[in-house]
Design an enzyme around this catalytic site. Structure first.
Site, PDB file in Angstrom:
ATOM      1  N   GLN A  67      -2.833 -12.061   8.176  1.00 14.84           N
ATOM      2  CA  GLN A  67      -3.050 -11.789   6.749  1.00 14.84           C
ATOM      3  C   GLN A  67      -2.387 -12.865   5.879  1.00 14.84           C
ATOM      4  O   GLN A  67      -2.972 -13.348   4.907  1.00 14.84           O
ATOM      5  CB  GLN A  67      -2.477 -10.410   6.407  1.00 14.84           C
ATOM      6  CG  GLN A  67      -2.372 -10.126   4.915  1.00 14.84           C
ATOM      7  CD  GLN A  67      -1.961  -8.699   4.622  1.00 14.84           C
ATOM      8  OE1 GLN A  67      -2.778  -7.797   4.719  1.00 14.84           O
ATOM      9  NE2 GLN A  67      -0.708  -8.475   4.245  1.00 14.84           N
ATOM     10  N   GLY A  80       4.985  -9.969   4.099  1.00 14.31           N
ATOM     11  CA  GLY A  80       5.714  -9.917   5.366  1.00 14.31           C
ATOM     12  C   GLY A  80       5.025 -10.750   6.431  1.00 14.31           C
ATOM     13  O   GLY A  80       3.793 -10.812   6.487  1.00 14.31           O
ATOM     14  N   GLU A  81       5.828 -11.351   7.295  1.00 17.27           N
ATOM     15  CA  GLU A  81       5.267 -12.153   8.397  1.00 17.27           C
ATOM     16  C   GLU A  81       4.775 -11.286   9.544  1.00 17.27           C
ATOM     17  O   GLU A  81       4.161 -11.793  10.471  1.00 17.27           O
ATOM     18  CB  GLU A  81       6.316 -13.155   8.907  1.00 17.27           C
ATOM     19  CG  GLU A  81       6.528 -14.287   7.923  1.00 17.27           C
ATOM     20  CD  GLU A  81       7.577 -15.292   8.364  1.00 17.27           C
ATOM     21  OE1 GLU A  81       8.271 -15.031   9.370  1.00 17.27           O
ATOM     22  OE2 GLU A  81       7.701 -16.328   7.691  1.00 17.27           O
ATOM     23  N   LYS A  82       5.042  -9.969   9.495  1.00 21.07           N
ATOM     24  CA  LYS A  82       4.504  -9.099  10.552  1.00 21.07           C
ATOM     25  C   LYS A  82       2.979  -9.206  10.567  1.00 21.07           C
ATOM     26  O   LYS A  82       2.362  -9.246  11.619  1.00 21.07           O
ATOM     27  CB  LYS A  82       4.910  -7.648  10.346  1.00 21.07           C
ATOM     28  CG  LYS A  82       4.431  -6.769  11.498  1.00 21.07           C
ATOM     29  CD  LYS A  82       4.909  -5.361  11.373  1.00 21.07           C
ATOM     30  CE  LYS A  82       3.906  -4.486  10.661  1.00 21.07           C
ATOM     31  NZ  LYS A  82       2.652  -4.302  11.422  1.00 21.07           N
ATOM     32  N   ASP A  83       2.385  -9.257   9.369  1.00 22.39           N
ATOM     33  CA  ASP A  83       0.936  -9.432   9.260  1.00 22.39           C
ATOM     34  C   ASP A  83       0.655 -10.940   9.177  1.00 22.39           C
ATOM     35  O   ASP A  83       0.238 -11.457   8.131  1.00 22.39           O
ATOM     36  CB  ASP A  83       0.414  -8.696   8.027  1.00 22.39           C
ATOM     37  CG  ASP A  83       0.671  -7.203   8.137  1.00 22.39           C
ATOM     38  OD1 ASP A  83       0.221  -6.600   9.114  1.00 22.39           O
ATOM     39  OD2 ASP A  83       1.361  -6.658   7.259  1.00 22.39           O
ATOM     40  N   HIS A  91       9.492  -3.389   3.249  1.00 26.58           N
ATOM     41  CA  HIS A  91       9.029  -3.640   1.877  1.00 26.58           C
ATOM     42  C   HIS A  91      10.212  -3.965   0.955  1.00 26.58           C
ATOM     43  O   HIS A  91      10.115  -4.833   0.090  1.00 26.58           O
ATOM     44  CB  HIS A  91       8.319  -2.402   1.319  1.00 26.58           C
ATOM     45  CG  HIS A  91       7.068  -2.032   2.052  1.00 26.58           C
ATOM     46  ND1 HIS A  91       6.979  -0.930   2.866  1.00 26.58           N
ATOM     47  CD2 HIS A  91       5.846  -2.614   2.076  1.00 26.58           C
ATOM     48  CE1 HIS A  91       5.763  -0.836   3.360  1.00 26.58           C
ATOM     49  NE2 HIS A  91       5.052  -1.857   2.914  1.00 26.58           N
ATOM     50  N   LEU A 111       6.741   3.151   1.469  1.00 20.92           N
ATOM     51  CA  LEU A 111       7.643   1.993   1.586  1.00 20.92           C
ATOM     52  C   LEU A 111       8.777   2.238   2.568  1.00 20.92           C
ATOM     53  O   LEU A 111       9.311   3.343   2.653  1.00 20.92           O
ATOM     54  CB  LEU A 111       8.201   1.661   0.208  1.00 20.92           C
ATOM     55  CG  LEU A 111       7.138   1.393  -0.868  1.00 20.92           C
ATOM     56  CD1 LEU A 111       7.796   1.081  -2.200  1.00 20.92           C
ATOM     57  CD2 LEU A 111       6.199   0.270  -0.453  1.00 20.92           C
ATOM     58  N   HIS A 112       9.121   1.191   3.299  1.00 21.81           N
ATOM     59  CA  HIS A 112      10.237   1.243   4.241  1.00 21.81           C
ATOM     60  C   HIS A 112      11.104   0.006   4.005  1.00 21.81           C
ATOM     61  O   HIS A 112      10.844  -0.785   3.081  1.00 21.81           O
ATOM     62  CB  HIS A 112       9.732   1.332   5.683  1.00 21.81           C
ATOM     63  CG  HIS A 112       8.663   0.317   6.017  1.00 21.81           C
ATOM     64  ND1 HIS A 112       8.928  -1.028   6.090  1.00 21.81           N
ATOM     65  CD2 HIS A 112       7.341   0.460   6.257  1.00 21.81           C
ATOM     66  CE1 HIS A 112       7.817  -1.675   6.395  1.00 21.81           C
ATOM     67  NE2 HIS A 112       6.827  -0.801   6.487  1.00 21.81           N
ATOM     68  N   MET A 172       0.846  -1.199   0.000  1.00 22.97           N
ATOM     69  CA  MET A 172       0.000   0.000   0.000  1.00 22.97           C
ATOM     70  C   MET A 172       0.882   1.249   0.000  1.00 22.97           C
ATOM     71  O   MET A 172       0.423   2.343   0.341  1.00 22.97           O
ATOM     72  CB  MET A 172      -0.945  -0.008   1.202  1.00 22.97           C
ATOM     73  CG  MET A 172      -1.920  -1.196   1.152  1.00 22.97           C
ATOM     74  SD  MET A 172      -3.461  -0.937   2.034  1.00 22.97           S
ATOM     75  CE  MET A 172      -2.889  -0.605   3.681  1.00 22.97           C
TER      76      MET A 172
HETATM   77  O1  PAF Z   1      -0.177  -5.706   3.732  1.00 21.16           O
HETATM   78  C1  PAF Z   1      -0.585  -4.814   2.980  1.00 21.16           C
HETATM   79  O2  PAF Z   1       0.107  -3.812   2.734  1.00 21.16           O
HETATM   80  C2  PAF Z   1      -1.961  -4.937   2.362  1.00 21.16           C
HETATM   81  O3  PAF Z   1      -2.854  -5.533   3.226  1.00 21.16           O
HETATM   82  C3  PAF Z   1      -1.941  -5.663   0.997  1.00 21.16           C
HETATM   83  C4  PAF Z   1      -1.485  -7.108   1.135  1.00 21.16           C
HETATM   84  C5  PAF Z   1      -1.018  -4.929   0.027  1.00 21.16           C
HETATM   85  C6  PAF Z   1      -3.345  -5.683   0.400  1.00 21.16           C
HETATM   86  O4  PAF Z   1      -3.836  -4.389   0.191  1.00 21.16           O
END
Ligand code: PAF
Length: 281
Positions: free
Chosen positions: A155, A149-152, A37, A33-34, A30
């Site tokens: 997700q 990323g594994e932080k989420d 990413h 970026l850091h 999204m």
């Molecule tokens: O983790 C994110 O930045 C968002 O949830 C993603 C996977 C890009 C979906 O919009």
């Protein structure tokens, strides 16, 4: 690095690469970026010939009253970072490209069960928004591999489950959380912290470390979860959840479960921070 906004142009470029036999990796983001990413971009480059990064602040995964409008947008800096970081193509669609006619479409991708837990309970509809956009991006880019990323952590599990259930031919690769030198997990939302909150923020990582040590020492989960919440409150956090879970599906673990993850979310001022710790016994 090429920057593409429109789907036909994206598909034309990807078709050329595929015709040349090149493997394609996707890093969905999204923006703002850091280093976290850019680590995903590096991991993508190790697994494919071409790296596509997408930047799209997805309205569908933000609930009413959440930070969709405030979400930091830094397109020029993002572009420079991706170009320097080895990305081949930036896909930066407008909202109308992804969701035409001023609507967010009607079709939704839902991974029930796991999407209702933890972040899904505090942010109803969030994971439907994530699964729908990630599925759309997979259809647009048709990558061989996608990197997250594994932080989420939750997700990542939602996406893995979606890919498996819908037989989407994309390999999902999770990358370890990138941290600041003081242990705070890198996140775009760290920008919401005041200077004083930023000093206290690494406590989340520290409390996760302590909880992981307590799990290994055999302390009962409920007891250590309560102790962790109290420790976070003492640092000025408002904990949302702090839970020891079975890593495979985030279910409540049996006392002898070997592969665990501790998930945590807590508010610190305006920022909602999430982090986790994997514990294998
Ligand atoms: O983790 C994110 O930045 C968002 O949830 C993603 C996977 C890009 C979906 O919009």
């Amino acid at each position: 690095m090429e920057r593409i906004e429109h789907l036909p142009n994206l598909r034309a470029r990807l078709a050329e690469w595929r015709a040349a036999g090149e493997r394609i990796a996707l890093v969905p983001t999204m923006g703002n970026l850091h280093q976290g990413h850019l680590t995903l971009v590096r991991a993508a480059a190790e697994r494919a010939d071409r790296v596509v990064a997408s930047i799209f602040v997805n309205p569908l995964q933000f609930g009413p009253g959440e930070d969709l409008d405030a979400y930091p947008r830094t397109p020029d800096a993002d572009r420079d970072k991706l170009a320097a970081g080895g990305c081949d193509l930036l896909f930066a669609p407008a909202v109308e490209t992804i969701y035409p006619n001023g609507q967010t479409g009607q079709t939704r991708v839902e991974v029930p069960g796991i999407s209702a837990l933890f972040c899904g309970a505090s942010r109803p509809g969030h994971f439907v928004g994530v699964a729908t956009i990630v599925c759309k991006l997979f259809n647009m880019v048709q990558p061989d591999v996608a990197v997250f990323g594994e932080k989420d952590f939750q997700q990542l599990l939602v996406i893995r489950r979606m890919v498996e259930d819908l037989s989407i031919p994309v390999a999902i690769h999770g990358v370890e959380t990138v941290r600041e030198p003081d242990g705070l997990a890198r996140s775009s939302r760290n920008a919401y912290l005041t200077a004083a909150e930023r000093e206290r923020a690494p406590a989340l990582n520290r409390v996760l470390d302590e909880a992981a040590a307590a799990v290994r020492a055999g302390r009962p989960f409920v007891e250590l979860e309560l102790a962790a919440c109290r420790a976070l409150e003492a640092e000025g956090f408002a904990p949302e959840y702090f839970k020891v879970c079975r890593a495979a599906d985030l279910a409540s673990p049996e006392a002898d479960e070997r592969d665990l993850v501790i998930l945590a979310a807590a508010r610190l001022g305006r920022a909602r921070l999430i982090d986790n710790r994997r514990v294998r016994r």
